[in-house]
Structures are given as structure tokens and as C-alpha cells.
Design a protein around this motif. Sequence first.
Motif, PDB file in Angstrom:
ATOM      1  N   LYS A  21       0.814  -1.222   0.000  1.00  0.00           N
ATOM      2  CA  LYS A  21       0.000   0.000   0.000  1.00  0.00           C
ATOM      3  C   LYS A  21       0.847   1.272   0.000  1.00  0.00           C
ATOM      4  CE  LYS A  21      -0.785  -0.279   5.020  1.00  0.00           C
ATOM      5  NZ  LYS A  21      -1.857  -0.443   6.046  1.00  0.00           N
ATOM      6  N   TYR A  22       2.124   1.157   0.374  1.00  0.00           N
ATOM      7  CA  TYR A  22       3.020   2.311   0.341  1.00  0.00           C
ATOM      8  C   TYR A  22       3.903   2.330  -0.912  1.00  0.00           C
ATOM      9  CZ  TYR A  22       1.656   2.504   5.243  1.00  0.00           C
ATOM     10  OH  TYR A  22       0.928   2.550   6.406  1.00  0.00           O
ATOM     11  N   ILE A  23       3.769   1.298  -1.728  1.00  0.00           N
ATOM     12  CA  ILE A  23       4.582   1.180  -2.940  1.00  0.00           C
ATOM     13  C   ILE A  23       3.788   1.576  -4.181  1.00  0.00           C
ATOM     14  CG2 ILE A  23       5.804  -0.466  -4.440  1.00  0.00           C
ATOM     15  CD1 ILE A  23       6.510  -2.036  -1.919  1.00  0.00           C
ATOM     16  N   VAL A  24       2.496   1.206  -4.205  1.00  0.00           N
ATOM     17  CA  VAL A  24       1.661   1.486  -5.375  1.00  0.00           C
ATOM     18  C   VAL A  24       0.758   2.688  -5.110  1.00  0.00           C
ATOM     19  CG1 VAL A  24       1.693  -0.941  -6.052  1.00  0.00           C
ATOM     20  CG2 VAL A  24      -0.216  -0.084  -4.674  1.00  0.00           C
ATOM     21  N   ALA A 136      -3.445 -17.552   2.371  1.00  0.00           N
ATOM     22  CA  ALA A 136      -4.808 -17.099   2.085  1.00  0.00           C
ATOM     23  C   ALA A 136      -5.768 -17.535   3.183  1.00  0.00           C
ATOM     24  CB  ALA A 136      -5.259 -17.645   0.732  1.00  0.00           C
ATOM     25  N   ASN A 137      -6.809 -16.738   3.364  1.00  0.00           N
ATOM     26  CA  ASN A 137      -7.831 -17.038   4.358  1.00  0.00           C
ATOM     27  C   ASN A 137      -8.775 -18.101   3.801  1.00  0.00           C
ATOM     28  OD1 ASN A 137      -9.699 -16.901   6.458  1.00  0.00           O
ATOM     29  ND2 ASN A 137     -10.813 -15.222   5.479  1.00  0.00           N
ATOM     30  N   PHE A 138      -8.644 -19.341   4.281  1.00  0.00           N
ATOM     31  CA  PHE A 138      -9.452 -20.425   3.741  1.00  0.00           C
ATOM     32  C   PHE A 138     -10.815 -20.488   4.419  1.00  0.00           C
ATOM     33  CE2 PHE A 138      -5.386 -21.671   2.169  1.00  0.00           C
ATOM     34  CZ  PHE A 138      -5.656 -22.398   1.024  1.00  0.00           C
ATOM     35  N   PHE A 148      -5.514  -7.668   2.585  1.00  0.00           N
ATOM     36  CA  PHE A 148      -4.400  -8.609   2.680  1.00  0.00           C
ATOM     37  C   PHE A 148      -3.297  -8.210   1.700  1.00  0.00           C
ATOM     38  CE2 PHE A 148      -2.000 -12.306   1.392  1.00  0.00           C
ATOM     39  CZ  PHE A 148      -1.800 -13.010   2.563  1.00  0.00           C
ATOM     40  N   ILE A 149      -3.687  -7.949   0.441  1.00  0.00           N
ATOM     41  CA  ILE A 149      -2.706  -7.606  -0.588  1.00  0.00           C
ATOM     42  C   ILE A 149      -1.991  -6.304  -0.256  1.00  0.00           C
ATOM     43  CG2 ILE A 149      -2.439  -6.963  -3.028  1.00  0.00           C
ATOM     44  CD1 ILE A 149      -4.741  -8.937  -3.634  1.00  0.00           C
ATOM     45  N   LYS A 150      -2.726  -5.319   0.249  1.00  0.00           N
ATOM     46  CA  LYS A 150      -2.123  -4.030   0.606  1.00  0.00           C
ATOM     47  C   LYS A 150      -1.030  -4.173   1.662  1.00  0.00           C
ATOM     48  CE  LYS A 150      -6.144  -1.089  -0.333  1.00  0.00           C
ATOM     49  NZ  LYS A 150      -7.196  -0.256   0.292  1.00  0.00           N
TER      50      LYS A 150
END
Length: 198
Positions: A21-24, A136-138, A148-150
Motif C-alpha cells: 500500500k506504500y509502494i503502489v 490465504a484465508n481459507f 491482505f494484498i495491501k
Amino acid sequence: KDSGVEWLGMIPKDWEIKRVKYIVDYIQTGGTPSTSNQEYFDGNINWFNPSDLNNEILYNSERKITRKAIKLNQAKLFFSESILIVGIGATAGKTSYLKVESSFNQQITGMHSKINNNKYIYYAIKNISLELLKLANFTTLPILNNEFIKNIKLCLPNLEEQQKVVEFLNLELIQMDSIITKTKKQIKKLKEAKQSLI
């Protein structure tokens, strides 16, 4: 995990560890136009779904949508030179690099940086894509949501180093792909020779 004591010692001092989130500058999930309106489909705008991400570099999608679908906010148009990640399903974590301005469905998250080298970010995430699936949250399906991705942490050198990494990997991967192609041809010839012998 946040601890990472062992591998942190291997990172050059002028490299940073930053969350995505701080890169993109942009990160968003795609959408699907209403299937009841055929005016949204069979246009000339790429509309990617997870099966399209079998290709690492994306130029063309199986399905297309119309400009009207974008105009009426039924789907989102995203930047070229972006990173796409499958966020839900058995292929969660699969990562590809988008080479043309396109759209994608809600199972995919796209990200793009105006400052950092997007191809470097792609390689960095591609490197950990299998680990992402494990984390990943199963529920009934593995899920990598935007939050999660951020918060994924990546090693980030300065822009000059990013470019050097990209140039090195581009060259090495081209050579490897060439070897793979030659090997496949050799295997095919050997199978033909075996069949002929039989």
C-alpha cells in the motif's frame, strides 16, 4: 510473518521493506457488467478473468466488453503496465503483468505505481505467489482480499536498482524460455522416433 530475522540480514542496507500500500498508487478489484445487457459485451476492450492469467504477460483476453460498460461504471478500465493478482478461488495468488489498458472481473485485483517500476513489483510479487496462496484465508475457497494484498511486504531498492533487477530478469527469462522451447522440440522428436521404432 513479521519476524523474518534470517532473510533481513541478506538485504542490502539501502533497500527498504515496505508494504504494498506504500509502494503502489492504485489498487482496486475489478467488476462484472450486468450479464442481462448484451450491449456491455463483445466489444473491443479486454476483460480478463482468472483463466486468462495462465499467461504471465497479458495482451489479449478471451472475453471483451464495450466502451459503454466502462462509461456506465459497469466495469473499471485499468492502466497498462499494471500487476494483476487473482484474489479468490483455487488459483488465488496467480500473478500476471498487464501490457495494455484493460478491465478485469471481481476475482482479480489490479495495482499500479506512478513512481516505482511496475515490472519490478510484478517480479517481487510473482516470487512469493505460492506463499500467498498458503497464507490465504481459507473458508470454502482461498481468499486474498485487498486489505491482505495491501499489507504484503516487499523488498524495495531505489528506482535505479529496480530497473537493473528488471533488466537482468528479463534477459535471463528470455534465455530460459528459449531453452525450454528447444527442449520441448527435442522431446517431441524423441517421442516421434520412439513411436516410429515401435
